[in-house]
Write an enzyme that holds these catalytic residues in place. Structure first.
Site, short mmCIF file in Angstrom:
data_model
loop_
_atom_site.label_atom_id
_atom_site.label_comp_id
_atom_site.label_asym_id
_atom_site.label_seq_id
_atom_site.Cartn_x
_atom_site.Cartn_y
_atom_site.Cartn_z
N PHE A 80 0.85 -1.19 0.00
CA PHE A 80 0.00 0.00 0.00
C PHE A 80 0.89 1.25 0.00
CE2 PHE A 80 -2.82 3.02 2.28
CZ PHE A 80 -3.93 2.94 1.45
N ASP B 196 2.04 -4.70 9.08
CA ASP B 196 0.85 -3.88 8.89
C ASP B 196 -0.34 -4.82 8.80
OD1 ASP B 196 -1.28 -2.31 7.96
OD2 ASP B 196 0.09 -0.92 6.95
N TYR C 123 -10.63 1.46 10.87
CA TYR C 123 -11.87 1.86 10.18
C TYR C 123 -12.25 0.90 9.07
CZ TYR C 123 -8.39 4.28 7.25
OH TYR C 123 -7.29 4.59 6.50
N LYS C 124 -11.49 -0.22 8.92
CA LYS C 124 -11.83 -1.20 7.90
C LYS C 124 -12.73 -2.27 8.54
CE LYS C 124 -7.96 0.22 5.18
NZ LYS C 124 -6.51 0.18 4.96
N ARG D 175 -12.38 -4.47 -6.52
CA ARG D 175 -12.12 -5.19 -5.27
C ARG D 175 -13.44 -5.39 -4.55
NH1 ARG D 175 -7.92 -2.67 -0.93
NH2 ARG D 175 -9.76 -1.39 -0.61
#
Ligand SMILES: *Cc1c(COP(=O)(O)O)cnc(C)c1O
Length: 408
Positions: free
Chosen positions: A129, A206, A231-232, A380
């Site tokens: 990322f 991560d 927040y995922k 996705r």
């Protein structure tokens, strides 16, 4: 007709799903037909709006500054311990909720490389990322380190044998994602950590795309440091504070670079010199956002009730369903599969590539179908096990198929 049959079949899967009742704990939005982006921003719980209002009215408004003595001071660590127990497989005193993932990654990487001052290389994934690569580029520039990027196949991720071949006496740290943000490939944390340790390197993980969806055993895997997003799959809300984990045995020797009063041993001593808190609080810098932690606390209670293994079991069923429907409906239209086929090596999303996806996105959004798009051409499909139904997934994939037919 075929489509209606598929929707009926999906409904039957929902009826048989032991977790389907938990969907009602999330805020219902009639206009959204299929939310397939919970891996970028999880849905709010239905209690979140009132919880936030109550916090502002009663605890902030009612208690004012006294709130800090009535629990707010301990809140980042209390939540960190809950997160450790419920989600991370981490004993207490090693996890704290604080800044954004990017900032905590910076602090964790600086603390990791500071443990190996005579080494000058950091191993990372070339396709990680952006924030992870950018933070590492900054640290490398700052400290004169050399970055060693590992390349992975489009539908895969970094494997332990690659790491074993890349580490050596110059490697200070290995910094990788557990679940790859694009392909959803799961890297074997335990094997990579062992390979890094055999070469004397420190690991930083991560966990942004695994925390809350894929079971973690940080203590058992002997992870050194880890960060992740809330927040995922942790439904903490946009910009919710992230978390950092540091192994207890390392804590006394870890020095993070943003020394603020909230990470000091005695924040209210107003002392001359910074003395770090002996524990995980040393990863704090300034005043943490108590307001923004509330939704995360509620989601952790829900995950505690359900259990992360049950969440993972549903996640595997959802991604397997998406793979089957891709094979039947989307592959014949020219889409390419860009995730691992082995469910054991796959996180909670699947990615399909097709050059028409980018142009289709506004039409899907207008239909209330919200997947995620990753350049150059990846759609996705994020499957948030507690809030995504099979019916919703089926309706979303049917919309994708119809739009692809139109585009073709
Ligand atoms: C989502 C995500 C982040 C988020 O970083 P922020 O600082 O919250 O913007 C970081 N790393 C990875 C791998 C992610 O998937």
């Amino acid at each position: 007709m075929q489509q209606a049959v598929a929707v009926d079949d999906a409904r039957r899967l929902d009826e048989a799903d032991p977790l389907s009742a938990f969907r009602s704990r999330f805020l219902a939005v009639p206009e959204v037909v299929a939310y397939l982006d919970g891996n970028s921003l999880g849905r709010p719980l239905d209690r979140t709006p009132e919880g936030l209002a109550g916090l502002a009215r009663d605890r902030w408004g009612g208690r004012l500054i006294r709130g800090w003595d009535e629990g707010w001071m301990e809140e980042p660590q209390r939540l960190g311990d809950d997160l450790g127990r419920i989600v991370l497989g981490a004993g207490p005193g090693q996890t704290i909720v604080g800044d954004s993932t990017s900032v905590l990654l910076y602090k964790a990487v600086r603390a990791a490389v500071a443990l190996r001052p005579d080494r000058d290389e950091v191993v990372l994934a070339g396709g990680d990322f952006p924030t992870d690569r950018f933070v590492l580029q900054g640290v490398a520039d700052e400290l004169g380190l050399r970055l060693v990027p590992l390349e992975a196949p489009h539908d895969g991720g970094v494997e332990a044998d690659q790491v074993a071949a890349a580490v050596g006496p110059r490697t200070a740290a290995v910094v990788l994602s557990h679940v790859a943000y694009r392909s959803a490939h799961i890297t074997d944390v335990s094997a990579v950590t062992a390979a890094a340790h055999a070469a004397g390197a420190v690991t930083v993980w991560d966990l942004s795309h695994s925390a809350g969806a894929v079971p973690l055993r940080l203590d058992e895997w002997e992870v050194d440091l880890a960060v992740g997003c809330s927040y995922k799959y942790l439904n903490g809300g946009p910009g919710a504070p992230a978390f950092v984990y540091a192994r207890a045995s390392l804590l006394p020797s870890l020095q993070q670079p943003i020394q603020g009063w909230m990470g000091a041993a005695e924040p209210f001593a107003m002392g001359e010199r910074y003395v770090a808190d002996p524990g995980i609080r040393r990863f704090l810098s300034g005043t943490p956002s108590i307001l923004a932690m509330q939704p995360l606390a509620d989601m952790l209670s829900l995950l505690d009730e359900v259990g992360i293994d049950a969440v993972r079991a549903k996640s595997e069923r959802l991604t397997a369903y998406a793979v089957d429907r891709y094979d039947a409906e989307l592959a014949p239209l020219g889409a390419r599969f860009a995730s691992p086929r082995d469910p054991q090596r796959r996180g909670s999303h699947v990615t399909f590539d097709h050059p028409a996806f980018e142009a289709m996105l506004p039409r899907l959004h207008a239909r209330g179908v919200v997947p995620d798009f990753r350049r150059p051409d990846g759609l996705r499909i994020g499957l948030s096990p507690l809030s995504t139904s099979f019916e919703e997934l089926e309706l979303g994939l049917q919309a994708v198929r119809e739009e692809l037919v139109q585009a073709g």
